[in-house]
Scaffold this motif. Structure first.
Motif, PDB file in Angstrom:
ATOM      1  N   ILE A 326       0.821  -1.207   0.000  1.00  0.00           N
ATOM      2  CA  ILE A 326       0.000   0.000   0.000  1.00  0.00           C
ATOM      3  C   ILE A 326       0.854   1.257   0.000  1.00  0.00           C
ATOM      4  CG2 ILE A 326      -1.764   1.277   1.294  1.00  0.00           C
ATOM      5  CD1 ILE A 326      -2.664  -1.443   2.431  1.00  0.00           C
ATOM      6  N   GLY A 327       1.913   1.287   0.764  1.00  0.00           N
ATOM      7  CA  GLY A 327       2.761   2.470   0.857  1.00  0.00           C
ATOM      8  C   GLY A 327       3.791   2.282   1.948  1.00  0.00           C
ATOM      9  N   ARG A 328       4.516   3.357   2.254  1.00  0.00           N
ATOM     10  CA  ARG A 328       5.529   3.311   3.310  1.00  0.00           C
ATOM     11  C   ARG A 328       5.427   4.573   4.154  1.00  0.00           C
ATOM     12  NH1 ARG A 328      11.713   2.579   1.703  1.00  0.00           N
ATOM     13  NH2 ARG A 328      11.207   0.361   1.835  1.00  0.00           N
ATOM     14  N   LEU A 329       5.450   4.398   5.459  1.00  0.00           N
ATOM     15  CA  LEU A 329       5.386   5.529   6.377  1.00  0.00           C
ATOM     16  C   LEU A 329       6.684   6.332   6.351  1.00  0.00           C
ATOM     17  CD1 LEU A 329       3.727   3.742   9.411  1.00  0.00           C
ATOM     18  CD2 LEU A 329       2.716   5.603   8.098  1.00  0.00           C
ATOM     19  N   ALA A 330       6.557   7.624   6.590  1.00  0.00           N
ATOM     20  CA  ALA A 330       7.720   8.497   6.698  1.00  0.00           C
ATOM     21  C   ALA A 330       7.963   8.840   8.159  1.00  0.00           C
ATOM     22  CB  ALA A 330       7.503   9.776   5.888  1.00  0.00           C
ATOM     23  N   ILE A 331       9.230   9.001   8.508  1.00  0.00           N
ATOM     24  CA  ILE A 331       9.626   9.411   9.854  1.00  0.00           C
ATOM     25  C   ILE A 331      10.383  10.738   9.745  1.00  0.00           C
ATOM     26  CG2 ILE A 331      11.076   8.868  11.850  1.00  0.00           C
ATOM     27  CD1 ILE A 331       8.628   7.169  11.755  1.00  0.00           C
ATOM     28  N   ALA A 332      10.003  11.708  10.586  1.00  0.00           N
ATOM     29  CA  ALA A 332      10.688  12.999  10.615  1.00  0.00           C
ATOM     30  C   ALA A 332      11.816  12.950  11.635  1.00  0.00           C
ATOM     31  CB  ALA A 332       9.707  14.107  10.977  1.00  0.00           C
ATOM     32  N   ASN A 333      12.990  13.364  11.201  1.00  0.00           N
ATOM     33  CA  ASN A 333      14.156  13.419  12.067  1.00  0.00           C
ATOM     34  C   ASN A 333      14.373  14.873  12.475  1.00  0.00           C
ATOM     35  OD1 ASN A 333      16.474  12.887  13.458  1.00  0.00           O
ATOM     36  ND2 ASN A 333      17.600  12.039  11.728  1.00  0.00           N
ATOM     37  N   VAL A 334      14.194  15.183  13.771  1.00  0.00           N
ATOM     38  CA  VAL A 334      14.278  16.552  14.276  1.00  0.00           C
ATOM     39  C   VAL A 334      15.607  16.727  15.004  1.00  0.00           C
ATOM     40  CG1 VAL A 334      13.181  18.302  15.712  1.00  0.00           C
ATOM     41  CG2 VAL A 334      11.772  16.596  14.535  1.00  0.00           C
ATOM     42  N   PRO A 335      16.496  17.621  14.528  1.00  0.00           N
ATOM     43  CA  PRO A 335      17.802  17.791  15.184  1.00  0.00           C
ATOM     44  C   PRO A 335      17.696  18.228  16.643  1.00  0.00           C
ATOM     45  CG  PRO A 335      17.807  18.772  12.997  1.00  0.00           C
ATOM     46  CD  PRO A 335      16.391  18.388  13.282  1.00  0.00           C
ATOM     47  N   ASN A 336      16.753  19.120  16.961  1.00  0.00           N
ATOM     48  CA  ASN A 336      16.591  19.602  18.331  1.00  0.00           C
ATOM     49  C   ASN A 336      15.148  19.391  18.780  1.00  0.00           C
ATOM     50  OD1 ASN A 336      16.830  20.862  20.824  1.00  0.00           O
ATOM     51  ND2 ASN A 336      16.702  22.931  19.978  1.00  0.00           N
ATOM     52  N   PRO A 337      14.797  18.183  19.211  1.00  0.00           N
ATOM     53  CA  PRO A 337      13.396  17.909  19.583  1.00  0.00           C
ATOM     54  C   PRO A 337      12.941  18.693  20.807  1.00  0.00           C
ATOM     55  CG  PRO A 337      14.812  16.053  20.161  1.00  0.00           C
ATOM     56  CD  PRO A 337      15.642  16.987  19.339  1.00  0.00           C
ATOM     57  N   ASP A 338      13.872  19.199  21.624  1.00  0.00           N
ATOM     58  CA  ASP A 338      13.483  19.980  22.798  1.00  0.00           C
ATOM     59  C   ASP A 338      12.800  21.286  22.419  1.00  0.00           C
ATOM     60  OD1 ASP A 338      14.599  18.016  24.352  1.00  0.00           O
ATOM     61  OD2 ASP A 338      16.482  19.066  24.680  1.00  0.00           O
ATOM     62  N   ALA A 339      12.991  21.719  21.169  1.00  0.00           N
ATOM     63  CA  ALA A 339      12.390  22.983  20.733  1.00  0.00           C
ATOM     64  C   ALA A 339      10.977  22.806  20.198  1.00  0.00           C
ATOM     65  CB  ALA A 339      13.267  23.628  19.658  1.00  0.00           C
ATOM     66  N   LEU A 340      10.493  21.570  20.081  1.00  0.00           N
ATOM     67  CA  LEU A 340       9.137  21.352  19.583  1.00  0.00           C
ATOM     68  C   LEU A 340       8.110  21.996  20.512  1.00  0.00           C
ATOM     69  CD1 LEU A 340       9.382  17.622  18.465  1.00  0.00           C
ATOM     70  CD2 LEU A 340       9.082  19.605  16.974  1.00  0.00           C
ATOM     71  N   GLN A 341       7.029  22.464  19.925  1.00  0.00           N
ATOM     72  CA  GLN A 341       5.983  23.146  20.686  1.00  0.00           C
ATOM     73  C   GLN A 341       4.753  22.246  20.795  1.00  0.00           C
ATOM     74  OE1 GLN A 341       5.222  27.385  19.843  1.00  0.00           O
ATOM     75  NE2 GLN A 341       3.071  26.843  19.615  1.00  0.00           N
ATOM     76  N   HIS A 342       4.271  22.054  22.023  1.00  0.00           N
ATOM     77  CA  HIS A 342       3.067  21.254  22.240  1.00  0.00           C
ATOM     78  C   HIS A 342       1.871  21.909  21.563  1.00  0.00           C
ATOM     79  CE1 HIS A 342       4.481  18.259  25.162  1.00  0.00           C
ATOM     80  NE2 HIS A 342       5.241  19.216  25.675  1.00  0.00           N
ATOM     81  N   GLU A 343       1.048  21.073  20.909  1.00  0.00           N
ATOM     82  CA  GLU A 343      -0.167  21.557  20.268  1.00  0.00           C
ATOM     83  C   GLU A 343      -1.424  20.906  20.835  1.00  0.00           C
ATOM     84  OE1 GLU A 343      -0.679  23.726  17.057  1.00  0.00           O
ATOM     85  OE2 GLU A 343       0.860  24.496  18.405  1.00  0.00           O
ATOM     86  N   GLY A 344      -1.271  20.005  21.790  1.00  0.00           N
ATOM     87  CA  GLY A 344      -2.412  19.248  22.280  1.00  0.00           C
ATOM     88  C   GLY A 344      -2.716  18.074  21.369  1.00  0.00           C
ATOM     89  N   ASN A 345      -3.534  17.143  21.815  1.00  0.00           N
ATOM     90  CA  ASN A 345      -3.874  15.938  21.051  1.00  0.00           C
ATOM     91  C   ASN A 345      -2.634  15.129  20.678  1.00  0.00           C
ATOM     92  OD1 ASN A 345      -6.718  16.330  20.995  1.00  0.00           O
ATOM     93  ND2 ASN A 345      -6.458  17.847  19.364  1.00  0.00           N
ATOM     94  N   SER A 346      -1.592  15.197  21.526  1.00  0.00           N
ATOM     95  CA  SER A 346      -0.332  14.480  21.320  1.00  0.00           C
ATOM     96  C   SER A 346       0.418  14.946  20.083  1.00  0.00           C
ATOM     97  CB  SER A 346      -0.572  12.956  21.233  1.00  0.00           C
ATOM     98  OG  SER A 346      -1.122  12.476  22.433  1.00  0.00           O
ATOM     99  N   TYR A 347       0.166  16.174  19.639  1.00  0.00           N
ATOM    100  CA  TYR A 347       0.854  16.740  18.478  1.00  0.00           C
ATOM    101  C   TYR A 347       1.932  17.723  18.923  1.00  0.00           C
ATOM    102  CZ  TYR A 347      -2.959  15.023  15.490  1.00  0.00           C
ATOM    103  OH  TYR A 347      -3.858  14.234  14.833  1.00  0.00           O
ATOM    104  N   TYR A 348       2.948  17.855  18.043  1.00  0.00           N
ATOM    105  CA  TYR A 348       3.978  18.879  18.204  1.00  0.00           C
ATOM    106  C   TYR A 348       4.022  19.706  16.931  1.00  0.00           C
ATOM    107  CZ  TYR A 348       5.546  15.789  21.950  1.00  0.00           C
ATOM    108  OH  TYR A 348       5.597  15.000  23.071  1.00  0.00           O
ATOM    109  N   LYS A 349       4.351  20.985  17.115  1.00  0.00           N
ATOM    110  CA  LYS A 349       4.456  21.902  15.988  1.00  0.00           C
ATOM    111  C   LYS A 349       5.904  22.280  15.775  1.00  0.00           C
ATOM    112  CE  LYS A 349       2.858  26.473  14.433  1.00  0.00           C
ATOM    113  NZ  LYS A 349       2.063  27.670  14.815  1.00  0.00           N
ATOM    114  N   ALA A 350       6.295  22.356  14.504  1.00  0.00           N
ATOM    115  CA  ALA A 350       7.658  22.761  14.167  1.00  0.00           C
ATOM    116  C   ALA A 350       7.786  24.271  14.303  1.00  0.00           C
ATOM    117  CB  ALA A 350       7.995  22.338  12.741  1.00  0.00           C
ATOM    118  N   VAL A 351       8.753  24.717  15.116  1.00  0.00           N
ATOM    119  CA  VAL A 351       8.982  26.144  15.333  1.00  0.00           C
ATOM    120  C   VAL A 351      10.472  26.431  15.169  1.00  0.00           C
ATOM    121  CG1 VAL A 351       6.989  26.500  16.847  1.00  0.00           C
ATOM    122  CG2 VAL A 351       9.146  25.731  17.826  1.00  0.00           C
ATOM    123  N   ASN A 352      10.872  27.670  15.523  1.00  0.00           N
ATOM    124  CA  ASN A 352      12.276  28.052  15.392  1.00  0.00           C
ATOM    125  C   ASN A 352      13.158  27.246  16.346  1.00  0.00           C
ATOM    126  OD1 ASN A 352      11.668  30.004  13.469  1.00  0.00           O
ATOM    127  ND2 ASN A 352      11.267  31.562  15.025  1.00  0.00           N
TER     128      ASN A 352
END
Length: 418
Positions: A326-352
């Protein structure tokens, strides 16, 4: 007014913020994929009563005298420590065994990241998460038929017309390699009734012990030999009989053996080895850029026994019983995951301050592989949270005492005149 009164107020506010963070951590102790937070304090403005002076010939130096004005919250940090695997028994629940985040897209095309892999297909074939948003990855561009025989991987290529169902005509076939001492009349034989492709390779008997053919010999035999066809010829999608010698079937130039050539003696390998032909997929846009990551859609209709491999490849069984990719999942590699911003619903938003996010298949480019049948547990440490709660409570009480005593001192000052 007394400076201690203001210091006590700042202490109350800071400890209240820390208690809010602790309360949120404890509330999410059983939230899948939750990353706990911590609060750090720092001191604030100082008033200098007297400055430091240097020593002279007849006087010693003196240190500065300063009075502080309390504390403030320095940071609220997300703790990205890895945690355990919580088994659920559901095949579409996925755990990232290492670094990386699943890529989620809402209806407006906004991208979010998550480590909670509660996935499933909706009625239109879209792969979605538990919030109804689209899960992103790579769709199938081309299918090829491959087989591994005696350590050699053979790629039979695709149909000459480049159709998407490239390798389907070989499904269920087995390649059998026989080592012989004399050149046979037919090097490659295809038995369609038993679905067996037999390749005869000649051993080098001029040396002792006799050497088996190399992987390059295997490749040459498949590419250049005339194929003897036996049995009932299968039919393609249009109903026409498939002839392995016809150029419309596959491009022989695409037949390749992957791996280095190794001479092996007859004592190293048995004289006959087989390998089952299977379909492998090449995926669209399987690259690091965000533009190549799209939502995954099942175009094969009703499917059952859907499974996800460690490399993110999603397969399922269609109504005819054929395994489809059917397809293949993608994984995002974040160099500094500590900078991710909580968005609720177990989501993170990419910021500076995160660095450049790259995308890859699970297990590639330092990302983790996938484990099916479970989710990531919360990393909240209850023992640590309760200890912090006690210290925060005592700190709050101590600062309230500062305010109380400061108030009593002011009351005494006011009562000097009666």
């Amino acid at each position: 007014m007394l400076r201690s009164l203001f210091s006590g107020v700042t202490g109350l506010k800071s400890h209240q913020t820390k208690m809010d963070v602790i309360g949120n951590n404890i509330a999410n102790v059983n939230t899948y994929g939750y990353k706990s937070s911590r609060t750090t304090f720092r001191d604030v403005y100082y008033q200098t009563i007297s400055a430091a002076t240097a020593a002279t010939g007849d006087r010693g130096g003196s240190n500065a005298s300063q009075i502080g004005y309390g504390t403030s919250v320095a940071s609220i940090d997300m703790l990205n420590s890895r945690t355990g695997f919580a088994a659920t028994g559901r095949s579409m629940d996925l755990y990232i065994d290492g670094e990386g985040y699943f890529v989620i897209q809402d209806g407006a095309g906004n991208e979010r990241l998550t480590q909670v892999g509660t996935f499933g297909f909706d009625g239109d074939g879209n792969l979605t998460d538990g919030n109804g948003n689209f899960v992103c990855g790579y769709s199938v561009k081309e299918l090829t038929s491959t087989v591994s025989v005696g350590g050699a991987k053979v790629d039979f290529g695709t149909k000459a017309d480049g159709s998407k169902n490239g390798g389907g005509f070989l499904e269920g076939y087995t390649v059998k390699v026989q080592y012989v001492t004399t050149t046979p009349t037919d090097v490659v034989k295809v038995d369609h009734d038993d679905k067996v492709i037999t390749v005869a390779l000649v051993q080098d008997t001029s040396v002792t012990p006799a050497k088996l053919p190399t992987k390059a010999d295997f490749q040459t035999a498949l590419q250049t030999s005339s194929w003897t066809i036996t049995g009932t010829l299968p039919k393609d999608e249009s109903g026409a009989e498939i002839d392995f010698n016809a150029t419309a079937i596959f491009d022989k130039s695409k037949i390749a053996v992957i791996g280095s050539d190794n001479d092996k003696t007859k004592n190293d390998l048995v004289k006959e080895t087989t390998g089952k032909i299977a379909e492998e997929a090449k995926f669209e846009g399987d690259a690091k850029e965000q533009a190549n990551v799209k939502k995954i859609i099942n175009t094969h209709g009703e499917m059952k026994n859907i499974a996800v491999g460690t490399d993110g490849t999603i397969t399922g069984e269609d109504i005819s019983g054929k395994i489809q990719i059917i397809g293949r999942l993608a994984i995002a590699n974040v160099p500094n995951p500590d900078a991710l911003q909580h968005e609720g619903n177990s989501y993170y938003k990419a910021v500076n301050n995160m660095g450049v996010i790259t995308y890859s298949a699970p297990g590639a480019d330092n990302t983790g592989t996938l484990r099916s049948g479970g989710l990531e547990m919360s990393n909240v440490d209850l023992a640590n949270e309760f200890s912090d709660m006690i210290m925060t409570q005592r700190g709050f009480q101590a600062n309230s005492k500062i305010i109380t005593v400061s108030d009593e001192m002011l009351e005494t000052l006011v009562n000097l005149k009666r």
